[in-house]
Each structure stands twice: as structure tokens, then as C-alpha cells.
Design a protein around this motif. Sequence first.
Motif, PDB file in Angstrom:
ATOM      1  N   VAL A  56      85.548  95.185  42.530  1.00  0.00           N
ATOM      2  CA  VAL A  56      86.039  94.349  43.631  1.00  0.00           C
ATOM      3  C   VAL A  56      84.891  93.531  44.219  1.00  0.00           C
ATOM      4  O   VAL A  56      85.024  92.336  44.473  1.00  0.00           O
ATOM      5  CB  VAL A  56      86.722  95.216  44.718  1.00  0.00           C
ATOM      6  CG1 VAL A  56      86.980  94.415  45.990  1.00  0.00           C
ATOM      7  CG2 VAL A  56      88.019  95.812  44.179  1.00  0.00           C
ATOM      8  N   GLU A  57      83.749  94.165  44.413  1.00  0.00           N
ATOM      9  CA  GLU A  57      82.602  93.474  45.005  1.00  0.00           C
ATOM     10  C   GLU A  57      82.043  92.414  44.059  1.00  0.00           C
ATOM     11  O   GLU A  57      81.657  91.325  44.492  1.00  0.00           O
ATOM     12  CB  GLU A  57      81.520  94.477  45.404  1.00  0.00           C
ATOM     13  CG  GLU A  57      80.509  93.925  46.361  1.00  0.00           C
ATOM     14  CD  GLU A  57      81.082  93.445  47.688  1.00  0.00           C
ATOM     15  OE1 GLU A  57      80.413  92.618  48.334  1.00  0.00           O
ATOM     16  OE2 GLU A  57      82.181  93.869  48.091  1.00  0.00           O
ATOM     17  N   MET A  58      82.000  92.705  42.771  1.00  0.00           N
ATOM     18  CA  MET A  58      81.539  91.717  41.794  1.00  0.00           C
ATOM     19  C   MET A  58      82.447  90.485  41.820  1.00  0.00           C
ATOM     20  O   MET A  58      81.964  89.353  41.827  1.00  0.00           O
ATOM     21  CB  MET A  58      81.501  92.328  40.388  1.00  0.00           C
ATOM     22  CG  MET A  58      80.388  93.338  40.184  1.00  0.00           C
ATOM     23  SD  MET A  58      80.520  94.241  38.614  1.00  0.00           S
ATOM     24  CE  MET A  58      80.202  92.922  37.432  1.00  0.00           C
ATOM     25  N   LYS A  59      83.750  90.701  41.856  1.00  0.00           N
ATOM     26  CA  LYS A  59      84.698  89.586  41.899  1.00  0.00           C
ATOM     27  C   LYS A  59      84.510  88.778  43.179  1.00  0.00           C
ATOM     28  O   LYS A  59      84.470  87.548  43.145  1.00  0.00           O
ATOM     29  CB  LYS A  59      86.127  90.115  41.789  1.00  0.00           C
ATOM     30  CG  LYS A  59      87.166  89.023  41.800  1.00  0.00           C
ATOM     31  CD  LYS A  59      88.568  89.577  41.679  1.00  0.00           C
ATOM     32  CE  LYS A  59      89.536  88.394  41.716  1.00  0.00           C
ATOM     33  NZ  LYS A  59      90.908  88.797  41.836  1.00  0.00           N
ATOM     34  N   ARG A  60      84.387  89.457  44.310  1.00  0.00           N
ATOM     35  CA  ARG A  60      84.220  88.777  45.588  1.00  0.00           C
ATOM     36  C   ARG A  60      82.960  87.912  45.588  1.00  0.00           C
ATOM     37  O   ARG A  60      82.998  86.746  45.978  1.00  0.00           O
ATOM     38  CB  ARG A  60      84.157  89.789  46.738  1.00  0.00           C
ATOM     39  CG  ARG A  60      84.010  89.136  48.122  1.00  0.00           C
ATOM     40  CD  ARG A  60      83.759  90.148  49.223  1.00  0.00           C
ATOM     41  NE  ARG A  60      82.395  90.636  49.245  1.00  0.00           N
ATOM     42  CZ  ARG A  60      81.353  89.971  49.773  1.00  0.00           C
ATOM     43  NH1 ARG A  60      81.506  88.770  50.288  1.00  0.00           N
ATOM     44  NH2 ARG A  60      80.150  90.513  49.769  1.00  0.00           N
ATOM     45  N   LEU A  61      81.860  88.484  45.137  1.00  0.00           N
ATOM     46  CA  LEU A  61      80.591  87.756  45.161  1.00  0.00           C
ATOM     47  C   LEU A  61      80.605  86.580  44.187  1.00  0.00           C
ATOM     48  O   LEU A  61      80.075  85.510  44.487  1.00  0.00           O
ATOM     49  CB  LEU A  61      79.434  88.710  44.873  1.00  0.00           C
ATOM     50  CG  LEU A  61      79.161  89.706  46.004  1.00  0.00           C
ATOM     51  CD1 LEU A  61      78.215  90.792  45.552  1.00  0.00           C
ATOM     52  CD2 LEU A  61      78.643  88.999  47.237  1.00  0.00           C
TER      53      LEU A  61
END
Length: 133
Positions: free
Chosen positions: A88-93
Motif C-alpha cells: 500500500v505504501e509503495m503504491k501511495r508513494l
Amino acid sequence: MLTNVEHIGIAVKDIAASNDLFTKLFNIAPYKSESVESEGVTTSFFKINQTKIELLEATNPESAIAKFIEKKGEGIHHIAFEVEDILVEMKRLEEEGFVLLNKEPKQGADNKLVCFLHPKGTNGVLIELCQSI
């Protein structure tokens, strides 16, 4: 969401000598050492209260740590942040415009899934995302 600083990584030429140095500095011994074949490094970890310091020594001349030391010398290599869900964090960033150095999380030291952000997009600081497995 970045939850806290997970550790600070320091590139070193000689992990045994650096373990001695940091043991004297912190007045504690490293709590863990391991080899991370995928990154071409040997690591050791110190923990002071909630702060972890990771020492990284290259095990081959083609590793990122060997190249870092050749270019910049020993010193702070990266700051790692703990995340609850690395995907989720990789996608957001990535949606925010940050460049990921790996498109999928990979196995890192200390039983973590990791992903790095390119330092050109983070004011020259290599950022590591870490999720406990």
C-alpha cells in the motif's frame, strides 16, 4: 503510512572493527548479525532504547554498499521507516511521484520486507521502507 524510524543504516569498510567501535560508543554489543546475500552485505544491529543502528559491510565489490563507500566513504547510507503495509505504501508513494528502486518488496535484513526510494527524489537521502514479516 510511515509509522516510525525503523533504523539508520551506516556503511562500513570493516564490520568487526566497526562493531568494536560502536560497542565502545554505545556501551552495548550488537544484538544481531546476519548476511543478506541479495544485497551483498553483512549486517549487524545495535539497539538503544527504540532506536536501531544497522552497520553494513559489502561482501562483494559490485554491491550497493561497496559502490557507496567507493564514491562517498563510510557513513550514513540510509534511513529506514517502518510501514504497516509495504505494498500500500509503495503504491501511495509511487502515485505521489517518488521513484521506487524495486517494483516489488524484497527480503531484507532483520526479517523484513523492504523497498528503497531513489535518493534523487528525497533530497539525496536513500529511504528504505520496512515491513515486519
